[in-house]
Scaffold this active site. Sequence first.
Site, PDB file in Angstrom:
ATOM      1  N   HIS A 180      -8.513 -18.967 -30.365  1.00  7.90           N
ATOM      2  CA  HIS A 180      -9.276 -18.670 -31.589  1.00  7.90           C
ATOM      3  C   HIS A 180      -9.891 -19.968 -32.092  1.00  7.90           C
ATOM      4  CE1 HIS A 180      -9.040 -19.159 -36.055  1.00  7.90           C
ATOM      5  NE2 HIS A 180      -9.882 -18.151 -36.001  1.00  7.90           N
ATOM      6  N   HIS A 201      -3.810 -30.070 -27.671  1.00  9.24           N
ATOM      7  CA  HIS A 201      -3.564 -30.875 -28.877  1.00  9.24           C
ATOM      8  C   HIS A 201      -4.128 -32.291 -28.742  1.00  9.24           C
ATOM      9  CE1 HIS A 201      -1.064 -28.315 -31.485  1.00  9.24           C
ATOM     10  NE2 HIS A 201      -0.698 -27.724 -30.360  1.00  9.24           N
TER      11      HIS A 201
END
Length: 297
Positions: free
Chosen positions: A133, A167
Amino acid sequence: MTASMDIEKATASAWFRQLRDDIVAAFEELEDNHATGPLSDAAPGRFDVSETKRASEDGSDAGGGLMSVMRGGRVFEKVGVNISTVYGTLGERAQNAMAARKGIPGMKDDPRFWASGISLVAHMQNPHAPAVHMNTRMFWTPHAWWFGGGSDLNPCIEYDEDTAHFHATQKSHLDPHGPGHYPRLKEWADEYFYIPHRNRARGVGGIFMDDYCSDDWQGDFALTQDIGRAFLPAFLPLVEKRRAQDWSDADKDAQLVHRGLYAEYNLVYDRGTKFGLETGHDANAVLMSLPPMAKWV
């Protein structure tokens, strides 16, 4: 703060459109290049593009956008990349929610608003490839302006190296804006993308911010742009690595169950879903995030 930010609004809206164009092109290229592995003999997927309109109470122009959805591709089972620029006045329910959450005075006296952004959700054919998303947006009222957005990874089968890459890429894009941004936005994502009734996170996290305004429009917009720019280099290598991997019936079952978790979050907790429906935006565009198939045990 002045009541008019026409140049800034146009700049933000145009950039969200460019980001949309870049992502759509990259995803169709993935479909074209999927030459080996499951579904490689199928036709490459393409986006269906349609205009959306916001329904105003008085029938006046209230803006809209583009809904771009690919279904049944070789790599993507369903992916939507939507943009919108909407405006008008907030209804009483949305006014109250906005005033309560943001502490904005004067909403009842002048409930005008303007909002623009991009929203993306991808559900993959291969259970080893993670769902994802992403969104970035700008919101304006005569009383305040702010930015929001982020991206988070939602694998049904977790790989530590994939999570680390996702990340690390986001961190590398945020660090030029200050070393405190990534840990703050990571923590924000961990808190926001949490499902209380399941007592667990929706996925493996990412970055997220909302109601962000430092009173430096250029700096805040630059930060928002880099949140968007981080998405493709964070996500595409994971799809490249996993799209040709074989899967089992058990893997597919795990994917469908995880999609049920994703649907629960989006329907019960997601602020963007609630805002879109409350302000009259196209329901199909708002609910684009829902998976094509899901399962509950």
